[in-house]
Design an enzyme around this catalytic site. Structure first.
Site, short mmCIF file in Angstrom:
data_model
loop_
_atom_site.label_atom_id
_atom_site.label_comp_id
_atom_site.label_asym_id
_atom_site.label_seq_id
_atom_site.Cartn_x
_atom_site.Cartn_y
_atom_site.Cartn_z
N LYS A 165 20.67 42.97 77.18
CA LYS A 165 20.29 41.58 76.56
C LYS A 165 21.33 40.92 76.74
O LYS A 165 22.79 41.11 76.69
CB LYS A 165 20.26 42.08 74.89
CG LYS A 165 18.91 42.98 74.68
CD LYS A 165 17.61 42.34 75.04
CE LYS A 165 16.33 43.24 74.72
NZ LYS A 165 15.12 42.77 74.73
N LYS A 191 17.43 49.37 81.90
CA LYS A 191 16.28 48.97 82.58
C LYS A 191 16.47 47.39 82.73
O LYS A 191 17.17 46.67 81.57
CB LYS A 191 14.96 49.36 81.76
CG LYS A 191 14.79 48.78 80.42
CD LYS A 191 13.57 49.03 80.15
CE LYS A 191 12.30 48.22 80.17
NZ LYS A 191 12.56 46.66 79.51
N ASN A 192 15.81 46.63 83.51
CA ASN A 192 15.44 45.33 83.51
C ASN A 192 14.98 45.06 82.21
O ASN A 192 13.98 45.95 82.00
CB ASN A 192 14.89 44.53 84.68
CG ASN A 192 15.90 44.51 85.82
OD1 ASN A 192 15.53 44.56 86.98
ND2 ASN A 192 17.17 44.31 85.70
N ASP A 193 14.90 43.72 81.72
CA ASP A 193 13.89 43.58 80.79
C ASP A 193 12.62 42.73 81.26
O ASP A 193 12.75 42.47 82.53
CB ASP A 193 14.45 42.45 79.64
CG ASP A 193 14.05 42.54 78.27
OD1 ASP A 193 14.84 42.28 77.33
OD2 ASP A 193 12.83 43.33 78.27
N GLU A 194 11.53 42.94 80.69
CA GLU A 194 10.18 42.82 81.23
C GLU A 194 10.09 41.54 82.05
O GLU A 194 9.28 41.32 83.03
CB GLU A 194 9.22 42.96 80.30
CG GLU A 194 9.04 42.01 79.27
CD GLU A 194 10.00 42.14 77.99
OE1 GLU A 194 10.70 42.95 78.09
OE2 GLU A 194 9.88 41.31 76.89
N HIS A 286 5.79 48.84 81.98
CA HIS A 286 6.15 48.00 80.84
C HIS A 286 4.73 47.37 80.40
O HIS A 286 4.09 47.07 81.27
CB HIS A 286 7.13 47.17 80.95
CG HIS A 286 7.56 46.28 79.65
ND1 HIS A 286 7.05 45.48 78.99
CD2 HIS A 286 8.72 46.62 79.15
CE1 HIS A 286 7.49 45.28 78.05
NE2 HIS A 286 8.53 45.74 77.79
N HIS A 320 5.47 52.50 78.14
CA HIS A 320 5.91 52.31 76.70
C HIS A 320 4.80 52.57 75.74
O HIS A 320 3.74 52.27 76.16
CB HIS A 320 6.29 50.86 76.56
CG HIS A 320 7.69 50.57 77.39
ND1 HIS A 320 8.82 50.09 76.52
CD2 HIS A 320 8.07 50.40 78.46
CE1 HIS A 320 9.91 50.02 77.43
NE2 HIS A 320 9.42 50.09 78.60
N LYS A 328 10.47 47.75 65.72
CA LYS A 328 10.11 46.24 65.34
C LYS A 328 8.67 46.02 65.71
O LYS A 328 8.06 44.78 65.13
CB LYS A 328 11.18 45.29 65.97
CG LYS A 328 10.93 44.99 67.56
CD LYS A 328 11.89 44.09 68.20
CE LYS A 328 11.57 43.88 69.70
NZ LYS A 328 12.75 43.43 70.43
C1 CAP Z 1 13.12 45.98 73.31
C2 CAP Z 1 12.19 45.04 74.44
C3 CAP Z 1 10.91 45.89 74.72
C4 CAP Z 1 10.10 45.82 73.75
C5 CAP Z 1 8.55 46.35 74.24
C6 CAP Z 1 11.96 43.82 74.10
O1 CAP Z 1 14.11 45.16 73.08
O2 CAP Z 1 12.94 45.01 75.60
O3 CAP Z 1 10.51 45.13 75.85
O4 CAP Z 1 10.62 47.13 72.88
O5 CAP Z 1 7.93 46.83 73.23
O6 CAP Z 1 11.86 42.78 74.74
O7 CAP Z 1 11.66 43.29 72.91
P1 CAP Z 1 14.86 45.61 71.81
P2 CAP Z 1 7.27 48.42 73.64
O8 CAP Z 1 15.36 46.91 71.99
O9 CAP Z 1 16.21 44.84 71.54
O10 CAP Z 1 14.06 45.47 70.66
O11 CAP Z 1 8.24 49.16 73.87
O12 CAP Z 1 6.78 48.72 72.16
O13 CAP Z 1 6.21 47.91 74.39
MG MG Z 2 11.90 43.76 76.75
MG MG Z 3 11.07 48.19 76.15
#
Ligand code: CAP
Ligand code: MG
Ligand code: MG
Length: 473
Positions: A165, A191-194, A286, A320, A328
């Site tokens: 982040k 991990k890379n973010d999505e 993801h 996931h 959250k």
């Molecule tokens: C979490 C996260 C994940 C979400 C996906 C985001 O960041 O990287 O992509 O958790 O939800 O982008 O919000 P944080 P799930 O750890 O900062 O919340 O895993 O329920 O599919």
């Molecule tokens: Mg994410």
């Molecule tokens: Mg995640």
């Protein structure tokens, strides 16, 4: 109206999609699904259910002259209805589906057009059941969390991970710096973010190059192996493969990288392509956008359990599955945990079906007990050979932080998962490195069986995390 009266309301076509006396739905000829269904227009639930079975197998809105006695054998069948709960069970002949283990083809049928039909005012697939003979036709996972545990030499605790982040906006060198900080703080997995892809301020090839340098540095300094999950989602097949090959040829040790795919927005063909082309790489599914189908408030779609089962069938190494009310994202405790258990265990109870993914006979109670004990411990069963279909590891993120690790483990009931805490690491008042240290300390406290409050008395980074995240609640 009771059943007899409801059946009398069916027209000639609808009757060919009903069999309330289906001998043995679990005889291996059918994929079974159970839906919450509310009829649309002036239809009753049985009429609407038969229309759903028709549209999701061989039919359309009128009986057609071109139907044959064989085509009728391919009709999906409504075989059970619970009028009090508006639940409908449908059996889909396996021969309907594309041979060669095609997941998108199944979903196109059973949660395709039917979700848009006027003839229903609510339709949600709550659970599915696959027969053992069917399971053999689908890939299932190849490289699993057991392989990752061996590579990292990490057993008997969750794999501790993060998402970099801010979600987007770091240039490649800054991105890699944050990876380094998390890894030297003791984290295992980044991990890379999505949405990470080939943005102009963070070109893909630069990101890969800098991550490799950061990983080498962190491995050298810590003496511990590390893993990075690269998002290889892309506009087209060639670009996705080009990204995979860039990573494969960047000098990473096998086992030190995973391929992340945005399974919903990139699609099931991308998921299955990666599983078949790179069977020795951890396939990280993801599920961004799953909420459109799975949120409890949404009367149309499918459950988190259904999505997770298909991810395992497609061969995801990790999926996931939500933070079970602890983090959250929306998603109830029970539903997220049922989804997690159904992809990691070799057999488990779904919302409606008991799904057996393994070869251990039902009556072999001792082996079943050993297998359950063995989750993430590897004391007993060294590998997955006793499974019919290997396990998919739950990946748990979404608003978790070090203070929520134990609460989540308590809800999950085991430690065989990967947690990827984003803000949970990078929002630490003293930065990512201390955020990672705090996460490691929270895990140490859990393993020692003491509270984080107690452990924080002698572990400053955790103490800072507790006061920060507790305030931020
Ligand atoms: C979490 C996260 C994940 C979400 C996906 C985001 O960041 O990287 O992509 O958790 O939800 O982008 O919000 P944080 P799930 O750890 O900062 O919340 O895993 O329920 O599919
Ligand atoms: Mg994410
Ligand atoms: Mg995640």
């Amino acid at each position: 109206m009771d059943f007899k009266e409801l059946v009398k309301t069916l027209n000639e076509k609808q009757l060919t999609y009903l069999n309330l006396n289906l001998e043995n739905p679990k005889n291996g000829e059918y994929l079974l699904g159970v839906f919450h269904l509310l009829p649309g227009g002036d239809l009753n639930i049985l009429q609407a259910a038969c229309e759903v079975a028709s549209e999701s197998s061989t039919g359309t809105n009128f009986p057609v002259k071109t139907a044959t006695s064989f085509s009728r054998e391919m009709n999906a069948l409504v075989y059970e209805v619970d009028l009090s709960k508006n639940l409908v069970w449908i059996a889909y002949p396996w021969r309907l589906f594309d041979r060669g283990g095609n997941i998108q083809n199944i979903l196109t049928y059973i949660v395709g057009n039917v979700l848009g039909m006027k003839k229903v005012s609510a339709l949600k697939l709550l659970d599915v059941w696959f027969s053992p003979s069917f399971l053999e036709q689908y890939d299932g996972p190849s490289y699993t969390i057991d392989d990752m545990r061996k590579y990292l030499d990490v057993y008997d605790r969750p794999i501790l991970g993060t998402i970099i982040k801010p979600k987007m906006g770091l240039i490649a060198s800054e991105y890699a710096e944050v990876c380094y900080d998390f890894w030297v703080g003791g984290g295992d997995f980044v991990k890379n973010d999505e949405p990470q892809a080939n943005q102009d301020f963070c070109p893909y090839d630069k990101m890969v190059k800098y991550v490799k340098q950061a990983m080498d540095k962190a491995v050298k300094e810590t003496g511990k192996k590390k893993v990075h999950s690269f998002n290889v989602s892309a506009a087209d097949y060639d670009t996705m493969i080009e990204r995979c090959e860039m990573i494969v040829n960047a000098g990473f040790e096998p086992g030190s990288y995973a391929f992340l795919i945005d399974g919903i927005t990139a699609g099931w063909m991308a998921v299955q392509t990666l599983r078949r082309k790179y069977p020795n790489v951890f396939l990280h599914f993801h599920r961004a956008a799953h909420g459109a189908f799975t949120r409890e408030e949404n009367p149309f779609g499918f459950s988190v359990l259904v999505l997770s089962k298909f991810a395992r069938l497609a061969g995801a190494s990790g999926m996931h599955t939500g933070t079970a009310g602890v983090g959250k994202m929306s998603g109830s405790t029970s539903k997220d945990v049922v989804a997690a258990h159904n992809i990691q265990l070799f057999k488990d109870k779904g919302h409606f079906f008991n799904q057996n993914w393994g070869r251990i006979p039902e009556d072999d109670v001792d082996s079943i007990k050993l297998a359950k004990l063995d989750l993430a411990k590897h004391i007993i069963l060294e590998d997955d050979s006793w499974r019919g279909m290997k396990k998919t590891v739950p990946i748990i993120s979404g608003g978790l932080n070090p203070t929520l690790l134990k609460p989540f483990i308590d809800v999950m009931g085991n430690v065989d998962f990967i947690t990827t805490m984003g803000a949970g690491a990078h929002a630490h008042p003293n930065g990512t490195r201390e955020g990672a240290i705090a996460l490691v300390q929270a895990c140490e406290a859990y393993q020692k069986g003491i509270t984080i409050q107690e452990y924080a008395k002698t572990h400053r980074e955790l103490e800072v995390a507790i006061s920060f995240f507790s305030k931020m609640k």
